[in-house]
Design a protein around this motif. Structure first.
Motif, PDB file in Angstrom:
ATOM      1  N   LYS A 549       8.540  -2.711   7.881  1.00 53.62           N
ATOM      2  CA  LYS A 549       9.493  -2.470   8.325  1.00 53.62           C
ATOM      3  C   LYS A 549      10.338  -1.855   8.872  1.00 53.62           C
ATOM      4  CE  LYS A 549      10.589  -7.303   6.446  1.00 53.62           C
ATOM      5  NZ  LYS A 549      11.146  -8.183   6.101  1.00 53.62           N
ATOM      6  N   THR A 550      10.355  -1.354  10.059  1.00 55.63           N
ATOM      7  CA  THR A 550      11.391   0.092  10.199  1.00 55.63           C
ATOM      8  C   THR A 550      12.923  -0.363  11.431  1.00 55.63           C
ATOM      9  OG1 THR A 550       9.678   0.220  12.632  1.00 55.63           O
ATOM     10  CG2 THR A 550       8.985   1.003  10.490  1.00 55.63           C
ATOM     11  N   SER A 551      13.521   1.134  11.241  1.00 55.36           N
ATOM     12  CA  SER A 551      14.383   0.892  11.927  1.00 55.36           C
ATOM     13  C   SER A 551      15.052   2.634  12.877  1.00 55.36           C
ATOM     14  CB  SER A 551      16.012   0.109  11.655  1.00 55.36           C
ATOM     15  OG  SER A 551      15.985  -1.421  11.073  1.00 55.36           O
ATOM     16  N   TRP A 552      14.971   2.061  14.209  1.00 53.13           N
ATOM     17  CA  TRP A 552      14.891   3.719  15.112  1.00 53.13           C
ATOM     18  C   TRP A 552      16.275   3.603  15.574  1.00 53.13           C
ATOM     19  CZ3 TRP A 552      10.714   6.769  14.355  1.00 53.13           C
ATOM     20  CH2 TRP A 552       9.021   5.770  12.847  1.00 53.13           C
ATOM     21  N   PHE A 553      16.604   4.679  15.582  1.00 52.58           N
ATOM     22  CA  PHE A 553      17.715   5.487  16.828  1.00 52.58           C
ATOM     23  C   PHE A 553      18.921   4.931  16.420  1.00 52.58           C
ATOM     24  CE2 PHE A 553      13.184   5.138  19.377  1.00 52.58           C
ATOM     25  CZ  PHE A 553      13.208   6.873  18.755  1.00 52.58           C
ATOM     26  N   ASP A 554      19.415   4.022  15.203  1.00 51.82           N
ATOM     27  CA  ASP A 554      21.203   4.251  14.388  1.00 51.82           C
ATOM     28  C   ASP A 554      20.533   2.470  14.696  1.00 51.82           C
ATOM     29  OD1 ASP A 554      23.064   3.761  13.150  1.00 51.82           O
ATOM     30  OD2 ASP A 554      23.714   3.738  15.291  1.00 51.82           O
ATOM     31  N   ARG A 555      19.366   1.221  14.990  1.00 53.11           N
ATOM     32  CA  ARG A 555      18.612   0.672  14.814  1.00 53.11           C
ATOM     33  C   ARG A 555      18.822  -0.155  16.213  1.00 53.11           C
ATOM     34  NH1 ARG A 555      23.078  -0.564  10.585  1.00 53.11           N
ATOM     35  NH2 ARG A 555      24.120  -1.934  12.115  1.00 53.11           N
ATOM     36  N   LYS A 556      18.949   0.573  16.941  1.00 52.93           N
ATOM     37  CA  LYS A 556      18.726   0.465  18.760  1.00 52.93           C
ATOM     38  C   LYS A 556      17.542  -0.642  18.570  1.00 52.93           C
ATOM     39  CE  LYS A 556      22.401   2.818  20.582  1.00 52.93           C
ATOM     40  NZ  LYS A 556      23.134   3.299  19.579  1.00 52.93           N
ATOM     41  N   VAL A 586      -8.574 -36.398   6.058  1.00 58.35           N
ATOM     42  CA  VAL A 586      -9.685 -35.335   6.393  1.00 58.35           C
ATOM     43  C   VAL A 586      -9.339 -33.948   5.284  1.00 58.35           C
ATOM     44  CG1 VAL A 586     -11.079 -33.838   8.460  1.00 58.35           C
ATOM     45  CG2 VAL A 586     -10.485 -36.178   9.055  1.00 58.35           C
ATOM     46  N   THR A 587     -11.011 -33.952   4.888  1.00 59.50           N
ATOM     47  CA  THR A 587     -10.351 -32.127   3.678  1.00 59.50           C
ATOM     48  C   THR A 587     -11.678 -32.016   4.670  1.00 59.50           C
ATOM     49  OG1 THR A 587     -10.085 -33.674   2.421  1.00 59.50           O
ATOM     50  CG2 THR A 587     -11.058 -31.343   1.668  1.00 59.50           C
ATOM     51  N   VAL A 588     -11.270 -30.056   5.153  1.00 56.41           N
ATOM     52  CA  VAL A 588     -12.410 -29.162   5.272  1.00 56.41           C
ATOM     53  C   VAL A 588     -12.239 -28.033   4.053  1.00 56.41           C
ATOM     54  CG1 VAL A 588     -12.714 -27.111   6.586  1.00 56.41           C
ATOM     55  CG2 VAL A 588     -11.874 -29.496   7.600  1.00 56.41           C
ATOM     56  N   PRO A 589     -13.916 -27.904   3.191  1.00 60.32           N
ATOM     57  CA  PRO A 589     -14.036 -27.427   2.275  1.00 60.32           C
ATOM     58  C   PRO A 589     -13.232 -26.350   2.344  1.00 60.32           C
ATOM     59  CG  PRO A 589     -15.667 -28.982   2.490  1.00 60.32           C
ATOM     60  CD  PRO A 589     -15.052 -28.663   3.739  1.00 60.32           C
ATOM     61  N   LYS A 590     -13.997 -25.279   3.128  1.00 64.67           N
ATOM     62  CA  LYS A 590     -13.370 -23.534   3.118  1.00 64.67           C
ATOM     63  C   LYS A 590     -13.059 -23.595   4.651  1.00 64.67           C
ATOM     64  CE  LYS A 590     -14.593 -22.769  -0.844  1.00 64.67           C
ATOM     65  NZ  LYS A 590     -13.333 -22.309  -1.568  1.00 64.67           N
ATOM     66  N   THR A 591     -11.958 -22.589   4.410  1.00 66.32           N
ATOM     67  CA  THR A 591     -11.908 -21.935   5.957  1.00 66.32           C
ATOM     68  C   THR A 591     -11.436 -20.457   5.697  1.00 66.32           C
ATOM     69  OG1 THR A 591     -10.717 -23.996   6.407  1.00 66.32           O
ATOM     70  CG2 THR A 591      -9.835 -21.848   7.559  1.00 66.32           C
ATOM     71  N   ARG A 592     -11.317 -19.673   6.673  1.00 66.68           N
ATOM     72  CA  ARG A 592     -10.851 -18.205   6.561  1.00 66.68           C
ATOM     73  C   ARG A 592     -10.330 -17.951   7.784  1.00 66.68           C
ATOM     74  NH1 ARG A 592     -15.726 -15.551   7.907  1.00 66.68           N
ATOM     75  NH2 ARG A 592     -14.807 -15.313   9.683  1.00 66.68           N
ATOM     76  N   ILE A 593      -8.557 -17.544   6.783  1.00 67.33           N
ATOM     77  CA  ILE A 593      -7.590 -17.633   8.216  1.00 67.33           C
ATOM     78  C   ILE A 593      -7.484 -15.635   7.927  1.00 67.33           C
ATOM     79  CG2 ILE A 593      -5.529 -17.517   8.789  1.00 67.33           C
ATOM     80  CD1 ILE A 593      -5.852 -20.685   7.733  1.00 67.33           C
ATOM     81  N   LYS A 594      -7.115 -15.184   9.309  1.00 66.96           N
ATOM     82  CA  LYS A 594      -7.345 -13.766   9.394  1.00 66.96           C
ATOM     83  C   LYS A 594      -6.069 -13.560  10.232  1.00 66.96           C
ATOM     84  CE  LYS A 594     -11.118 -12.121  10.633  1.00 66.96           C
ATOM     85  NZ  LYS A 594     -13.014 -10.978  11.409  1.00 66.96           N
ATOM     86  N   GLY A 595      -5.270 -12.383   9.939  1.00 60.72           N
ATOM     87  CA  GLY A 595      -4.089 -12.517  11.309  1.00 60.72           C
ATOM     88  C   GLY A 595      -3.808 -11.494  11.395  1.00 60.72           C
ATOM     89  N   ALA A 596      -2.485 -11.296  12.027  1.00 55.39           N
ATOM     90  CA  ALA A 596      -1.267 -10.181  12.104  1.00 55.39           C
ATOM     91  C   ALA A 596      -0.230 -10.177  12.889  1.00 55.39           C
ATOM     92  CB  ALA A 596      -1.669  -8.552  12.859  1.00 55.39           C
ATOM     93  N   GLU A 597       0.771  -9.755  12.558  1.00 53.39           N
ATOM     94  CA  GLU A 597       2.421 -10.416  13.469  1.00 53.39           C
ATOM     95  C   GLU A 597       2.948  -9.613  13.959  1.00 53.39           C
ATOM     96  OE1 GLU A 597       2.596 -14.647  10.156  1.00 53.39           O
ATOM     97  OE2 GLU A 597       3.566 -12.766   9.517  1.00 53.39           O
ATOM     98  N   LEU A 598       3.398  -9.473  14.592  1.00 55.59           N
ATOM     99  CA  LEU A 598       4.488  -8.051  15.033  1.00 55.59           C
ATOM    100  C   LEU A 598       5.939  -8.997  15.702  1.00 55.59           C
ATOM    101  CD1 LEU A 598       5.546  -5.532  15.715  1.00 55.59           C
ATOM    102  CD2 LEU A 598       4.134  -5.778  18.579  1.00 55.59           C
ATOM    103  N   GLU A 599       7.233  -7.892  15.520  1.00 54.89           N
ATOM    104  CA  GLU A 599       8.836  -8.923  15.807  1.00 54.89           C
ATOM    105  C   GLU A 599       9.467  -7.401  16.110  1.00 54.89           C
ATOM    106  OE1 GLU A 599      10.676 -12.503  13.547  1.00 54.89           O
ATOM    107  OE2 GLU A 599      10.077 -11.149  12.060  1.00 54.89           O
ATOM    108  N   THR A 600       9.740  -7.177  17.420  1.00 55.54           N
ATOM    109  CA  THR A 600      10.273  -6.320  17.678  1.00 55.54           C
ATOM    110  C   THR A 600      11.689  -6.859  18.416  1.00 55.54           C
ATOM    111  OG1 THR A 600      10.435  -3.959  18.504  1.00 55.54           O
ATOM    112  CG2 THR A 600       9.347  -5.943  19.765  1.00 55.54           C
ATOM    113  N   SER A 601      12.703  -5.941  18.571  1.00 59.71           N
ATOM    114  CA  SER A 601      14.230  -5.739  18.835  1.00 59.71           C
ATOM    115  C   SER A 601      14.684  -4.557  20.041  1.00 59.71           C
ATOM    116  CB  SER A 601      15.178  -6.315  18.346  1.00 59.71           C
ATOM    117  OG  SER A 601      14.713  -7.271  18.371  1.00 59.71           O
ATOM    118  N   VAL A 602      14.787  -4.497  20.633  1.00 62.43           N
ATOM    119  CA  VAL A 602      15.955  -3.178  20.892  1.00 62.43           C
ATOM    120  C   VAL A 602      16.541  -3.395  22.255  1.00 62.43           C
ATOM    121  CG1 VAL A 602      14.410  -2.573  23.328  1.00 62.43           C
ATOM    122  CG2 VAL A 602      14.752  -0.798  22.896  1.00 62.43           C
TER     123      VAL A 602
END
Length: 734
Positions: A549-556, A586-602
């Motif tokens: 988590k990051t903020s830059w330029f006085d939270r701008k 319905v049951t699925v025995p095994k699932t593998r999940i990978k992912g990434a997320e980005l949120e930004t405001s300027v």
């Protein structure tokens, strides 16, 4: 249509239709730059995700926080709106069949119809007792929404295997204040809400009461006779009373009542031969009914939260009782039987209905079926209790311990019956009646240690559950349908038990006052459930996550990101069928999940703020197929403008574009839906105490199938997105 405004009690409890409050009204004394910061969501928002007040940017969890002004400007009024602005939150709405027919998925972990939700909804510390509550009620009176991604069981209890939605409502004020909202839009949609707040005894007895009303003819009409199919009427009231008899003790008492009456079973019918998305994009399916289906839902809650300050610790208790009732009845023919768009293809007349039965409409001869109907009801009673002890005023060690329990009874009835020419009787074709008892208790704890720039957090929860299901052949609970146990011996009732320990460990490092990194490892758990005699076994997940988590330029500029990996066992899904109860586990025995997320405001200029989200998700089932309802890419882009026009008036404008890549609605990579985009906008002028706006939702009128399509050979049943809506909104505060 009758139009009236009823001023009632409250501040919202569950998610739904109307919002109270507006940025200019709620923050009358703010300067334009302060207003822009609040509207953009870049401000230093305080959240209570870890059961204590902290800056959003200092909490080592993936959290999307929506302030009151953002909720209003983005016109967030239900879970669908919230999901389009939250990374890896996917809500698939089957309201065209029933208001409680949906799938909410966070990071690829979803909900199975009839089961426990994957995402816990908590309102002022009180969790919902069933999935149905996610689509009931309203967002009026909400101060803030925090969407926590990743398992949250230790602090939020059951149903938090994928995350939690924490709703904080407006607290009553000492000063007398009031606010009102009126909206009128296409579909003859009239919405109104009002609230007043003030002190009955200054600093000692504070009260906020509010009411909401909606009368909407809808935007989906029968294509054969013009009758309104997706109409909607709602009346609700809420109250929040705060008692502070001493400096150490506070009682927060909330009551809610919500009643809605609307369309039921108005999904469309299309040719089974076409691609599922092609069917809906080429003005197919056809929406046609001889008469509209109807569903009535009521929800009531009484909740009390007590706090006592004992110097070095704080004691708290949350108690609630929920009562929910819903009943719907509609055509099982998915067509107008008097003028069928899809007549039976065998040349014998009539149109095919559910389970390939036949109906002839007003042309039916004596003894023939005029129309077939389906009806369903769910009655839910739930009692919840939580007690905890938490440390306070410590800069080194923070901790809490507690315990909670849930008792729930659910009565579910599904039946089909016919209307037969030449008789007043409506013979019953099928009937299922199940009574379920769920008992759930757990103990939990959390401890955080601050060691220089490091923070170490450990929490965990131990749960035990008991489930019981009894099936009846009548309404009177007298004719029990005996079922075999695992050994084949017939029993009056089915019984299951489960228990689980869900630990979570976390390390975060504060680089400076505006930047931090963190890593997390955790276990998730969701209980099993009975669905008309079938039992879905419990789920478990092992989760690994890292983020910054990051903020830059006085939270701008704010930029937050996370990556995660999930090993998922016994994924609970459901499949639709042509016979009652129309959905099976319905049951699925095994699932593998990978992912990434980005949120930004300027904030690129004083009055202008841009925000964006981007999410990646790779959810693979062990047989090499993709998990259903899990688009690989999704995201949103938003722009907010707060520009003073003169010394009195300010321009307030916002646009939100959201999108997702292709996804599958059913197991085995079937029923593919291509990429889609949605556009919402709100623009208006406001001054101290007043505001008028144009509001539009789904302005591009995008359509896509929402839930796995059931097939009534040779046809396919499709659940659509809400069509384009637009109107004018007026807000007042005094």
């Amino acid at each position: 249509m009758s139009h009236y405004l009823k001023f009632c009690l409250g501040s919202s409890v569950v998610i739904g239709v109307v919002l109270a409050g507006t940025p200019a009204l709620a923050q009358e004394q703010m300067t334009a730059p302060q207003q822009a910061e609040q509207n953009s969501g870049i401000g230093d928002i305080v959240v209570t995700a870890r059961q204590r007040s902290e800056s959003l940017q200092r909490v080592p969890d993936a959290i999307s926080a929506f302030s009151q002004s953002t909720l209003v400007n983005a016109n967030i009024k239900n879970v669908t709106d919230l999901s389009r602005l939250t990374p890896n939150l996917n809500f698939r709405d089957g309201r065209a069949f029933s208001a409680n027919f949906f799938d909410i998925r966070m990071r690829g972990i979803g909900s199975a119809q009839g089961g426990w939700p994957s995402v816990s909804l908590i309102v002022d510390g009180v969790p919902t007792s069933s999935s149905d509550a996610l689509t009931a009620g309203s967002l009026a009176g909400v101060e803030r929404i925090e969407v926590l991604r990743g398992p949250q069981s230790a602090l939020y209890g059951f149903n938090a295997i994928a995350g939690a939605i924490n709703i904080v409502t407006k607290r009553p004020t000492n000063d007398f204040t009031g606010e009102a909202r009126v909206y009128y839009g296409n579909g003859d949609d009239l919405q109104a809400s009002a609230a007043v707040s003030g002190a009955l005894i200054a600093d000692k007895v504070l009260l906020r009461i509010s009411g909401q009303y909606r009368d909407d003819d809808g935007r989906i009409n029968s294509q054969t006779n013009g009758v309104h199919l997706d109409f909607h009427n709602r009346k609700s009231f809420e109250s929040r009373l705060i008692l502070v008899p001493t400096e150490r003790f506070e009682a927060d008492i909330r009551t809610t009542y919500d009643r809605e009456h609307g369309g039921y079973s108005f999904q469309g019918r299309g040719s089974v031969a076409g691609n599922i998305s092609d069917v809906i994009n080429t003005k197919n399916p056809v929406f046609a009914r001889r008469e509209p289906g109807t569903q009535t839902r009521t929800f009531g809650r009484v909740a009390a939260r007590l706090k006592y300050d004992a110097d070095i610790v704080e004691l708290s208790s949350v108690t609630s009782y929920d009562k929910g009732r819903q009943h719907g009845v509609g055509s099982a023919c998915y067509d107008d039987v008097n003028a069928p768009s899809f007549p039976a293809p065998d040349g014998l007349g009539g149109t095919l209905c559910l389970a390939n039965t036949r109906a002839f409409g007003n042309r039916a001869a004596a003894g023939q079926v005029i129309e077939r109907f389906q009806a369903g009801s769910d009655d839910i009673d739930a009692f919840f209790q939580d007690v905890r002890i938490a440390s306070k005023d410590s800069e080194t060690i923070e901790w809490l311990v507690g315990g909670s329990g849930l008792w729930r009874r659910v009565d579910s009835v599904t039946r089909n019956f016919n209307e037969v020419a030449g008789t007043l009787n409506r013979p019953q074709v099928s009937f299922t009646h199940n009574r379920k008892y769920d008992k759930w208790w757990g103990v939990y704890g959390q401890i955080s240690a601050h060691l220089g720039n490091f923070e170490l957090t450990a929490n965990g929860r131990y749960d035990r559950q008991k489930y019981k299901n009894t099936s009846y052949a009548d309404f009177g609970y007298t004719n029990i349908i005996r079922v075999p146990d695992q050994t084949g011996v017939l029993q009056n009732s089915q019984h299951e038990r489960a228990h689980s320990f869900q630990p979570k460990g976390q390390i975060s490092y504060k680089i400076d006052e505006t930047k931090m990194v963190y890593v997390t490892a955790s276990r998730g758990f969701r209980a099993g459930y009975f669905n008309v005699g079938s039992f879905a076994i419990p789920e478990k997940t092992t989760n690994y996550e890292a983020g910054f988590k990051t903020s830059w330029f006085d939270r701008k500029l704010v930029a937050n990101a996370s990556v995660f990996h999930i090993d998922y066992s016994n994924q609970q899904l459901f499949a639709t069928t042509n016979v009652a109860p129309f959905r099976i586990p319905v049951t699925v025995p095994k699932t593998r999940i990978k992912g990434a997320e980005l949120e930004t405001s300027v904030r690129i200029a004083e009055p202008i703020t841009l925000s964006a989200t981007l999410a990646y998700l790779d959810a693979d089932v062990t047989n090499g197929t993709t998990s259903p309802r899990a688009p690989k890419w999704s995201g949103s882009f938003s722009g907010q403008v707060d520009q003073p026009l003169n010394d009195v008036w300010t321009l307030n404008a916002r646009a939100d574009m959201s999108w997702h890549s292709a996804q599958f609605l059913a197991v085995g990579n079937t029923q593919r839906v291509p990429k889609k985009q949605y556009l919402n906008a709100r623009i208006g002028v406001e001054r101290e105490g007043y505001g008028v706006y144009f509001v539009g939702q789904n302005l591009t009128n995008t359509q896509e199938p929402q839930i796995q399509a059931s097939a009534t050979t040779p046809y396919r049943i499709i659940y659509p997105v809400d069509p384009r809506s637009y109107g004018v909104e007026l807000r007042v505060q005094f």
